[in-house]
Design a protein around this motif. Structure first.
Motif, short mmCIF file in Angstrom:
data_model
loop_
_atom_site.label_atom_id
_atom_site.label_comp_id
_atom_site.label_asym_id
_atom_site.label_seq_id
_atom_site.Cartn_x
_atom_site.Cartn_y
_atom_site.Cartn_z
N GLY A 180 -30.96 33.09 -0.45
CA GLY A 180 -31.31 32.19 -1.54
C GLY A 180 -29.88 31.82 -2.27
O GLY A 180 -30.20 30.70 -3.13
N THR A 181 -28.70 32.18 -1.78
CA THR A 181 -27.53 31.70 -2.52
C THR A 181 -27.13 30.26 -1.58
O THR A 181 -27.74 29.97 -0.83
N TRP A 182 -26.42 29.24 -2.33
CA TRP A 182 -25.88 28.10 -1.92
C TRP A 182 -25.31 28.47 -0.29
O TRP A 182 -25.34 27.53 0.43
N TYR A 183 -24.63 29.48 -0.28
CA TYR A 183 -23.83 29.69 0.93
C TYR A 183 -24.62 30.53 2.12
O TYR A 183 -24.06 30.65 3.01
N THR A 184 -25.75 31.23 1.92
CA THR A 184 -26.40 31.84 2.76
C THR A 184 -26.68 31.14 3.99
O THR A 184 -26.39 31.60 4.99
N THR A 185 -27.03 29.95 4.11
CA THR A 185 -27.32 29.31 5.44
C THR A 185 -26.09 29.28 6.17
O THR A 185 -26.02 29.40 7.42
N TYR A 186 -24.85 29.10 5.51
CA TYR A 186 -23.95 28.83 6.30
C TYR A 186 -23.37 30.00 6.91
O TYR A 186 -22.75 30.19 7.85
N VAL A 187 -23.54 31.02 6.18
CA VAL A 187 -22.97 32.57 6.50
C VAL A 187 -24.01 32.67 7.79
O VAL A 187 -23.36 33.38 8.81
N TYR A 188 -25.15 32.69 7.67
CA TYR A 188 -26.03 32.84 8.69
C TYR A 188 -25.70 32.10 10.04
O TYR A 188 -25.78 32.90 10.93
N ALA A 189 -25.59 30.89 9.79
CA ALA A 189 -25.29 30.19 11.01
C ALA A 189 -23.89 30.43 11.58
O ALA A 189 -23.85 30.54 12.75
#
Length: 449
Positions: free
Chosen positions: A33-42
């Motif tokens: 749910g953080t703003w950067y979670t998607t980028y770190v996961y990707a």
């Protein structure tokens, strides 16, 4: 500086689609749910990053130039570039994990290195550098540049700017330069901060029955000297033993600068230079001038108009990764009647940890009662200083308001000041009556390991 999370957003945001993280996805420090979670996961899903051995990603850690190249170069398609062995930097070896990324970027004219021919792979990346590398990697067109304007002619009667950064307010100043912005930790009034819960143990570890000691005086072998230069001072080569944690290869060190401890002994041989033309501070440790080159243990540079810290884990010319000059008791400020900053001091035994603004520890001890680098102490408000006079009284007033910061391993309770033959040693001796028990530790942040 740019953080690891910010760089991932900049680089991966150039992709049209990113995989969505599962609901239970997280590094231990990247919750869902953080703003950067998607980028770190990707980035993890694409094999661009893998995190640290302790299970963390450290999203707020500054990203180095080498780390950034890997992230950016792999972001467009996820392909690993082939290194071009015909290109090279002297500080990038074929055995380095980042060799292929740096050499590929050099061969594609994505990076060009510094004027001295180095790449500085372990230096922190700036936002401007990130934007340039991403633009060149992804092949974006750069906007048209405005027509060049004639350079302004120099003022034939220049006047010194008493405050090159108007926002610095009441920052201490040297030669027209603020010694960091007014809200910098060195300039913070700590008189109302809460006492650290482990204060008593820290004080006992340093020595509650020992006494304060001014590590400066009129003999020039005492104290730490510094010199002020301007843009006319030529820059000379500086080679550092700890090159991966040092900031510069060139510095405006004048001929025959004052060196700490060279009158009667070696000491730490600090060289401290303030360039007043751009308010940049250069500091070196274990400094020797040989065959036209300065060979030093470590070298650190500080922009005095900025609050930026050194990268976590980096030392400086001081063990704690701190600048030295801001923590010195100076003769001119004592003459003016007021010290508006914290004071540097040493302890003989420290723990393996540091508190910002320190960025480096100087011990392997895990004893939690020993002081970490960056620990902040203040003279207790109820300690009676009415009987102290002159410079000693001014120092003690500053220690009540701004306190003192553990900056290095050395003799317990030794506070640092500039080398100056005008010090009144008899007056300074009054400080030796102040016991360690007169101090308390204030809570300025967590201890980083």
């Amino acid at each position: 500086q740019i953080t690891r999370a910010e760089l991932l957003k900049m680089a991966l945001g150039c992709r049209t689609q990113l995989p969505n993280p599962p609901a239970n996805y997280n590094f231990s420090d990247v919750p869902a749910g953080t703003w950067y979670t998607t980028y770190v996961y990707a980035a993890q899903n694409l094999g661009i990053v893998s995190g640290y051995t302790d299970g963390t990603f450290q999203p707020n850690r500054p990203v180095t130039r080498a780390e950034a190249l890997k992230i950016i170069l792999l972001s467009p398609e996820g392909n690993i570039p082939t290194a071009d062995p015909s290109t090279s930097f002297p500080d990038v070896k074929s055995s380095d994990w980042f060799y292929k990324y740096v050499n590929y970027a050099l061969s594609q004219k994505i990076v060009s290195g510094y004027s001295n021919g180095t790449f500085r792979p372990n230096a922190n990346l700036t936002r401007a550098e990130a934007a340039k590398i991403i633009t060149l990697t992804f092949g974006f067109e750069t906007p048209a540049q405005p027509e060049p304007q004639p350079e302004p002619q120099p003022n034939p009667n220049p006047q010194p700017n008493p405050n090159p950064n108007p926002s610095t307010g009441t920052s201490p100043q040297i030669a027209g330069c603020p010694i960091f912005p007014a809200d910098n930790p060195w300039n913070q009034d700590i008189s109302s901060l809460p006492v650290h819960p482990n204060s008593a143990n820290f004080i006992n570890s340093i020595g509650a029955s020992d006494h304060l000691h001014p590590d400066f005086g009129s003999p020039m072998e005492y104290g730490i000297p510094f010199v002020v230069v301007d843009a006319s001072t030529p820059k000379v080569q500086v080679n550092a033993d700890y090159a991966d944690e040092s900031d510069f290869g060139l510095a405006p060190i004048p001929a025959n600068p004052p060196i700490e401890g060279t009158v009667n002994s070696d000491g730490d041989r600090h060289v401290i230079v303030l360039d007043k033309s751009d308010c940049t501070l250069y500091e070196t440790w274990s400094s020797y001038f040989e065959n036209g080159v300065w060979n030093v243990g470590s070298a650190a540079k500080f922009n005095l108009l900025s609050n930026a810290l050194r990268p976590d884990g980096w030392t400086s010319a001081d063990a704690a990764g701190l600048p030295i000059l801001p923590g010195l008791v100076r003769y001119d400020e004592v003459q003016a009647g007021q010290i508006n900053h914290a004071v540097r001091f040493t302890v003989s035994q420290s723990q393996r940890g540091y508190i910002h603004p320190a960025t480096h520890f100087a011990s392997s001890s895990t004893d939690s009662n020993r002081p970490p680098m960056g620990l902040r102490l203040r003279l207790k408000a109820d300690y009676d200083i009415s009987g102290y006079t002159g410079a000693s009284r001014i120092v003690l007033e500053a220690l009540k308001k701004y306190g003192m910061i553990v900056a290095d391993n050395g003799s317990d309770w030794f506070i640092s000041g500039e080398s100056n033959p005008n010090w009144d040693d008899e007056n300074l001796n009054q400080l030796k009556a102040v016991p360690g028990s007169a101090f308390e530790v204030v809570n300025t942040g967590e201890i980083l390991k």
